[in-house]
Design a protein around this motif. Structure first.
Motif, PDB file in Angstrom:
ATOM      1  N   CYS A  60       0.428   0.064   0.860  1.00  0.00           N
ATOM      2  CA  CYS A  60       0.869   0.971  -0.198  1.00  0.00           C
ATOM      3  C   CYS A  60       0.330   0.593  -1.585  1.00  0.00           C
ATOM      4  CB  CYS A  60       2.390   1.057  -0.230  1.00  0.00           C
ATOM      5  SG  CYS A  60       3.175  -0.410  -0.913  1.00  0.00           S
ATOM      6  N   CYS A  69       4.123  -5.441   1.690  1.00  0.00           N
ATOM      7  CA  CYS A  69       5.273  -5.632   0.803  1.00  0.00           C
ATOM      8  C   CYS A  69       6.569  -5.466   1.587  1.00  0.00           C
ATOM      9  CB  CYS A  69       5.204  -4.641  -0.352  1.00  0.00           C
ATOM     10  SG  CYS A  69       5.575  -2.951   0.156  1.00  0.00           S
ATOM     11  N   CYS A  72       7.207  -1.877   2.957  1.00  0.00           N
ATOM     12  CA  CYS A  72       6.394  -1.484   4.112  1.00  0.00           C
ATOM     13  C   CYS A  72       6.814  -2.232   5.383  1.00  0.00           C
ATOM     14  CB  CYS A  72       4.909  -1.722   3.830  1.00  0.00           C
ATOM     15  SG  CYS A  72       4.224  -0.530   2.667  1.00  0.00           S
TER      16      CYS A  72
HETATM   17 ZN   LIG Z   1       3.640  -1.772   0.792  1.00  0.00          ZN
END
Ligand SMILES: [Zn+2]
Ligand SMILES: Nc1ncnc2c1ncn2[C@@H]1O[C@H](COP(=O)(O)OP(=O)(O)OP(=O)(O)O)[C@@H](O)[C@H]1O
Ligand SMILES: [Mg+2]
Lengths: 198, 364
Positions: A60, A69, A72
């Motif tokens: 992302c 992250c 995600c």
């Molecule tokens: Zn992400």
């Protein structure tokens, strides 16, 4: 009066930070000078580490410590709805509203030919790849309602629509010409609920 | 509305001033350079927080002074209420207080004191280049409608973006900028056309009353996109968009967008004569006075309240009968202020007279 050289140097560096004028820089510098050695060590380490340990999420393009992250990686989030934002601050503003359960895509800017930003300078190709991969049902465009935000949203919807994905725009209730970052959370919560198709 | 009281501190050549203007017509007279224009400028600053006569706020702070203050009490007949406005400049900082409460939002200030002013430099609206006339449109429409100001800033931004793209000779994402330009540009054109439609008959009537002749003064909207002239065009946005697309090659070659509201103009005609090219000084002056007084009537109509009318050095260059007509027009407002270097130009006029002497004002 001139300050001792180390103090003057610190003030000079602090002054370069956005939103910090000479007066605030002095105040911060004196605060740091009075603080304990440990406190200052923590501050210095944090400053050095933020650059060394932060990278972009590979999916992302939000800032992340790992390849993906936390958003995600989170299995409870709906991977079929992508909310597209200009930068990580906008992502945080929407996260704080607590309303959105999908995932994000950070463009890392908005179209702005004045600053040399054309579609190729943004994470547009990566977004298209994500949508093409098949699992995405809806893309929500959440750009600030400025000419740059609107032009970017318009461009993205032109690219995404032919891929057969539903494209909506988060626009309701945001202050005209305002910054998504500053919009209060109630407004953002309402905006997410009221998104319309473009 | 009526200004009951005006205080100035370190504004231009006024170290300190405490003035109580009267209802009706106020005449300020005195020799050159004593501060007559400055007084009207101060009232304009209180209306909008900016001076119509200079770009930088610094210029109206009295020389060698770091602070400057303007304060006024405004009486609103419609609501039978008074409002106090206070503006102070300290160094680079400007603070606004409405009824003693600090306001950071300009919107809460604007509109309290509505002013329509004629300054001699306004003659450039008729005599100057088209940019002067667009500025007139932008300033007056922004004062009347905050959304106009927004549309205008967005349009300008989109225009800069499109021109930057043209200079790169890039076609990707051009359509998106064209769409922004068409969207905001169309809103500007519609608002300008509507404004002129409302203003034109007022200008014609006011000018007729001022000039005492039946040669009509017409002011018309001359949009750079010709079809924006008529209100019968329903798909103006689409038409503008098509024009932008059609002009791409030429625009790209020149690196600028050559059709759009940023190229609009106004046409002033006296009978069949182009007033800008052929008008005499007095004719141009009378046209501008007609425009401003008509604007004041328009403000009255749209806001429901009569603005304060300011006429700086308006009588010079006019013949005796036109001076009388102008004074009669000014007297028809709840309050008007007029300056003149020659008191005798107003002899026998029902007005309150003030003599201005080097930063001092005394009722005469
Ligand atoms: Zn992400
Ligand atoms: N920032 C300032 N500080 C002090 N004095 C100033 C400042 N700006 C202008 N002045 C003085 O104000 C005077 C001009 O005043 P003003 O323009 O109001 O004159 P006037 O009465 O309208 O004259 P005229 O009849 O020539 O139009 C000049 O003498 C100028 O020196
Ligand atoms: Mg003057």
């Amino acid at each position: 009066m001139r300050y001792a050289r180390p103090l003057a140097q610190l003030i000079e560096q602090l002054e370069k930070l956005p939103g910090i004028g000479p007066k605030s820089a002095q105040r911060l510098a004196f605060h740091i000078l009075r603080a304990s050695q440990e406190e200052n060590q923590r501050l210095a380490t944090a400053i050095l580490e933020v650059k060394a340990k932060t990278r972009y999420c590979q999916r992302c393009f939000n800032f992340s410590e790992e390849d993906l992250c936390p958003i995600c990686q989170d299995a409870r989030r709906d991977q079929s709805v992508i909310c597209v934002v200009a930068d990580p601050r906008d992502l945080t503003a929407i996260e704080n509203s607590g309303e959105f359960r999908g995932v994000y895509h950070v463009l890392q800017g908005l179209l702005s030919p004045i600053e040399g930003v054309l579609p190729d300078q943004l994470r547009v190709r990566e977004l298209i790849e994500r949508v093409k991969s098949g699992t995405v049902k809806e893309v929500i465009l959440a750009m600030n309602p400025t000419v740059e935000g609107d032009a970017t949203a318009l461009f993205l919807s032109g690219e995404l629509k032919p891929l057969g994905v539903k494209v909506t725009q988060l626009a309701m209730g945001l202050p005209v010409g305002g910054d998504l970052d500053y919009a209060d959370q109630v407004t953002i919560a309402r905006a997410v609920a009221w998104r319309r198709e473009i | 509305m009526v200004v009951r009281r005006l205080w100035l501190q370190n504004f231009r050549n006024y170290a300190f001033l405490d003035l109580q203007p009267a209802r009706g017509l106020n005449v300020f007279f005195g020799p050159n350079g004593v501060g007559k224009t400055n007084l009207l400028e101060a009232l304009s600053v209180l209306a909008t927080t900016r001076s119509p006569l200079c770009e930088r706020d610094r210029e109206w702070v009295r020389w060698q002074q770091a602070t400057c203050g303007l304060k006024t009490i405004v009486y609103h007949e419609v609501t039978n209420a008074t409002t106090t406005l206070e503006l102070s400049v300290i160094g680079a900082e400007k603070t606004l207080k409405v009824d003693d409460a600090r306001r950071s939002d300009l919107q809460q200030w604007l509109g309290t004191l509505q002013v329509v002013a004629f300054f001699p430099h306004d003659l450039s609206i008729v005599a100057g280049d088209p940019g002067e006339r667009r500025r007139f449109l932008n300033v007056e429409l922004s004062k009347a409608q905050p959304t106009y100001f927004h549309d205008w800033t967005q349009y300008r931004r989109a225009l800069q973006q499109r021109n930057a793209l043209l200079k790169m000779r890039q076609r990707t994402s051009l359509g998106e900028w064209d769409a922004q330009l068409a969207h905001y540009g169309c809103r500007l054109m519609v608002k300008r056309r509507q404004f002129l439609m409302e203003l034109a008959p007022l200008v014609r009537d006011t000018h007729a009353a001022l000039s005492g002749t039946d040669v009509p003064l017409s002011v018309t909207y001359a949009p750079s996109l010709p079809c924006a002239r008529s209100d019968e065009v329903l798909d103006l946005e689409e038409k503008f968009l098509q024009t932008l697309r059609k002009n791409f090659e030429e625009d790209a070659r020149r690196g600028i967008t050559h059709v759009g509201p940023h190229r609009d103009d106004l046409a002033f005609r006296l009978g069949d004569m182009d007033l800008r090219r052929y008008g005499s000084q007095g004719q141009q002056r009378l046209a501008m006075l007609g425009l401003k007084i008509a604007l004041a009537r328009w403000v009255e109509r749209t806001t429901g309240e009569s603005p304060l009318l300011l006429l700086d050095d308006a009588l010079s260059e006019l013949d005796a009968s036109r001076r009388r007509c102008l004074l009669r027009q000014a007297q028809s407002f709840p309050q008007a202020m007029l300056t003149s270097a020659d008191r005798h130009l107003c002899d026998g006029v029902d007005a309150t007279f003030f003599e201005v002497r080097d930063g001092q004002v005394q009722q005469a």
